[in-house]
Design an enzyme around this catalytic site. Structure first.
Site, PDB file in Angstrom:
ATOM      1  N   ASN A   5      28.599   3.431  93.141  1.00  0.00           N
ATOM      2  CA  ASN A   5      29.507   2.818  94.277  1.00  0.00           C
ATOM      3  C   ASN A   5      29.152   1.957  95.212  1.00  0.00           C
ATOM      4  OD1 ASN A   5      32.336   4.141  93.641  1.00  0.00           O
ATOM      5  ND2 ASN A   5      30.987   5.969  93.506  1.00  0.00           N
TER       6      ASN A   5
ATOM      7  N   LYS B  26      26.195  14.786 101.991  1.00  0.00           N
ATOM      8  CA  LYS B  26      26.077  15.834 103.090  1.00  0.00           C
ATOM      9  C   LYS B  26      27.385  15.597 103.877  1.00  0.00           C
ATOM     10  CE  LYS B  26      21.528  16.359 103.926  1.00  0.00           C
ATOM     11  NZ  LYS B  26      21.682  17.630 103.205  1.00  0.00           N
TER      12      LYS B  26
ATOM     13  N   ASN C 218      35.050   7.374 102.913  1.00  0.00           N
ATOM     14  CA  ASN C 218      34.260   8.259 101.998  1.00  0.00           C
ATOM     15  C   ASN C 218      35.140   8.141 100.600  1.00  0.00           C
ATOM     16  OD1 ASN C 218      32.731  10.257 100.652  1.00  0.00           O
ATOM     17  ND2 ASN C 218      34.388  11.709 100.904  1.00  0.00           N
TER      18      ASN C 218
ATOM     19  N   HIS D  45      35.791  10.062  97.103  1.00  0.00           N
ATOM     20  CA  HIS D  45      35.609  11.503  96.715  1.00  0.00           C
ATOM     21  C   HIS D  45      36.413  11.367  95.165  1.00  0.00           C
ATOM     22  CE1 HIS D  45      35.463  15.770  96.590  1.00  0.00           C
ATOM     23  NE2 HIS D  45      36.646  15.658  95.920  1.00  0.00           N
TER      24      HIS D  45
ATOM     25  N   ASP E  86      36.588  16.089 103.296  1.00  0.00           N
ATOM     26  CA  ASP E  86      37.761  15.393 102.607  1.00  0.00           C
ATOM     27  C   ASP E  86      39.097  15.683 103.103  1.00  0.00           C
ATOM     28  OD1 ASP E  86      35.616  14.850 100.759  1.00  0.00           O
ATOM     29  OD2 ASP E  86      35.680  16.604  99.696  1.00  0.00           O
TER      30      ASP E  86
ATOM     31  N   GLU F  98      36.913   4.693  90.957  1.00  0.00           N
ATOM     32  CA  GLU F  98      36.176   4.542  92.157  1.00  0.00           C
ATOM     33  C   GLU F  98      35.660   3.316  92.401  1.00  0.00           C
ATOM     34  OE1 GLU F  98      32.918   7.688  92.577  1.00  0.00           O
ATOM     35  OE2 GLU F  98      34.013   8.838  91.074  1.00  0.00           O
TER      36      GLU F  98
HETATM   37  C1  GAR Z   1      30.633   9.594  92.827  1.00  0.00           C
HETATM   38  O1  GAR Z   1      31.311   9.939  91.889  1.00  0.00           O
HETATM   39  C2  GAR Z   1      31.180   9.908  94.095  1.00  0.00           C
HETATM   40  O2  GAR Z   1      32.701   9.797  94.069  1.00  0.00           O
HETATM   41  C3  GAR Z   1      30.836  11.323  94.380  1.00  0.00           C
HETATM   42  O3  GAR Z   1      29.542  11.426  94.086  1.00  0.00           O
HETATM   43  C4  GAR Z   1      29.476  10.251  93.051  1.00  0.00           C
HETATM   44  C5  GAR Z   1      28.066   9.367  93.473  1.00  0.00           C
HETATM   45  O4  GAR Z   1      27.898   8.363  92.522  1.00  0.00           O
HETATM   46  N1  GAR Z   1      30.852  11.848  95.737  1.00  0.00           N
HETATM   47  C6  GAR Z   1      31.344  13.214  96.123  1.00  0.00           C
HETATM   48  O5  GAR Z   1      31.457  14.176  95.491  1.00  0.00           O
HETATM   49  C7  GAR Z   1      31.282  13.219  97.794  1.00  0.00           C
HETATM   50  N2  GAR Z   1      32.029  14.520  97.972  1.00  0.00           N
HETATM   51  P1  GAR Z   1      26.927   7.019  92.745  1.00  0.00           P
HETATM   52  O6  GAR Z   1      25.889   7.488  93.639  1.00  0.00           O
HETATM   53  O7  GAR Z   1      26.651   6.323  91.467  1.00  0.00           O
HETATM   54  O8  GAR Z   1      27.971   6.237  93.650  1.00  0.00           O
END
Ligand code: GAR
Length: 427
Positions: A14, A100, A116, A118, A159, A189
């Site tokens: 992301n 976190k 954020n 999610h 969230d 995303e």
């Molecule tokens: C992503 O899928 C993001 O939406 C999720 O972690 C992943 C990180 O991927 N976030 C959560 O679950 C937050 N509650 P990345 O490090 O490749 O962006």
């Protein structure tokens, strides 16, 4: 342009989507100034380094466990993150796979909007315990046929903040949590996060106009930055084809206007002129050939006011467009407007971070009707430190329909300058 800090914990795809969006112009109202990782092994750190973005690692392993237990560790981690953020004072923080949950105290004291991403359609599969692959496992176990991703503002409820964007993704019969996670990232995303971050930055960006821009016509801004650097801006807008067929061109330290198409039946005397000339360190900016009048008067030892008293509004019946002019000296600046209602002069000393803005029309556009002249005193505007950011915001605010050309110049203390030039023929 706003400053964005990105907080990460893992692969950083992301973060990569945001870096790419910055490169291809989707993210243009903010720039990533810093990446903070809660994990020293996060591949996101490599991505940040490859893009030349400064990084900090603030991992639980770096924080000694004290008597207070896990809560005290969390508090210490947060205070270290706040310290790292202070280096840049971002207006926007993006949690891009940051594993976190931030406390109410952190959210209130960081001084930024927190966004954020999610990996589910909130309010399903979210809150404490739902992160990363766990979300996709829960989605598959539940038997739902549709999932997706959500971008939201962060508040004290995990969230639970205002939803900014969502995109649905279909669940396929042979999905595993890993496959589903990848598809949600690719289809949702990486698409919605950059757009939502741009929308928030755009919304938070300081505005140059204090009103929605319709048709202010031509405009001059003079002033100085918070650190005391002198600046000027001049733009032209146009409605007719001939007025739109103009471009600004640099000519040494001065500026000229040229026509891109020549129309034989058309008298260019009111639209072709030198908008910016310099006499003996005095910078003259105007919307007509009164630039030359002021220049000649200064050369003859006379003043800006004396020059403009010999001139009048434009003879373009029925509008009688005002002539607007400014002069900037080492200690301050003056602005003037010559209208049917009279000749007006305004004088200012430089004040850090402040500028004044005068434009020809009162910002109305009524097809076929007379354009009402600018009313009142020059508007005061906040001047930011960065030339390119200011120029981009002004060009953006002028909008694609009528803007024709814009020139912005920021002086350094030694008299050198940075500038930015936009012509709508290049849009
Ligand atoms: C992503 O899928 C993001 O939406 C999720 O972690 C992943 C990180 O991927 N976030 C959560 O679950 C937050 N509650 P990345 O490090 O490749 O962006």
């Amino acid at each position: 342009m706003l400053k964005i800090s990105v907080l990460v914990s893992g692969g950083g795809t992301n973060l990569q989507a945001l870096i790419d969006a910055q490169r291809n112009g989707i993210l243009k109202s903010g720039r990533i100034v810093q990446v903070i990782s809660s994990n020293e092994k996060a591949y996101a750190l490599e991505r940040a380094k490859a893009a030349g973005i400064p990084t900090d690692v603030i991992a639980p392993s770096a924080v000694p466990v004290r008597e207070g237990g896990p809560l005290a560790v969390e508090g210490l981690l947060e205070s270290k993150i706040l310290e790292a953020l202070k280096k840049f004072n971002p207006e926007v923080i993006v949690l891009a796979g940051f594993m976190k949950i931030l406390s109410k105290n952190f959210i209130e004291s960081c001084g930024a909007k927190i966004i954020n991403i999610h990996p589910s359609l909130i309010p399903s599969f979210c809150g404490r315990g739902f992160y990363g692959l766990k979300v996709h496992e829960a989605v598959l176990n539940s038997g739902v046929k549709l999932t997706g991703a959500t971008v939201h503002l962060v508040n004290e409820v995990p969230d639970g903040g205002e939803i900014l964007a969502q995109k649905a993704v279909e669940i396929l019969p042979d999905d595993t949590p890993e496959r589903l996670q990848r598809r949600v990232m690719e289809q949702a995303e990486w698409v919605i996060l950059p757009r939502a971050v741009e929308a928030v930055c755009k919304e938070l960006s300081p505005k140059i106009f204090q009103y929605p821009v319709k048709y202010p016509g031509r405009g001059i801004i003079t002033g100085c930055t918070p650190s005391g650097r002198r600046m000027l801006a001049y733009f032209i807008m146009g409605r007719s084809a001939s007025s739109k067929a103009r471009i600004f061109e640099r000519s040494g330290d001065e500026l000229i206007i040229k026509l891109t198409k020549q129309d034989k039946n058309f008298d260019p005397s009111l639209i072709l002129y030198a908008p910016l000339r310099i006499f003996d360190g005095n910078i003259i900016i105007t919307n007509g050939d009164q630039t030359d009048t002021v220049y000649d008067f200064l050369k003859a030892g006379k003043t800006f006011e004396e020059a403009l008293r010999t001139r009048d509004y434009e003879p373009d019946e029925p509008h009688y467009t005002p002539r607007i002019s400014a002069i900037m000296t080492p200690s301050g600046y003056k602005q003037s407007i010559l209208k049917r209602a009279g000749k007006f002069f305004f004088e200012y000393k430089f004040e850090p971070g402040l500028g004044h803005f005068i434009h020809t029309y009162n910002n109305d556009v009524m097809p076929g009707k007379i354009l009402p002249s600018f009313i009142g005193e020059p508007r005061s505007v906040k001047i930011p430190e960065d030339c390119e950011g200011f120029a981009n915001s002004l060009w953006e605010e002028l909008g694609p329909d009528y803007r024709v050309a814009l020139y912005v110049r920021y002086y350094d203390e030694d008299g050198k300058y940075k500038d930015a030039l936009f012509n709508s023929v290049n849009d």
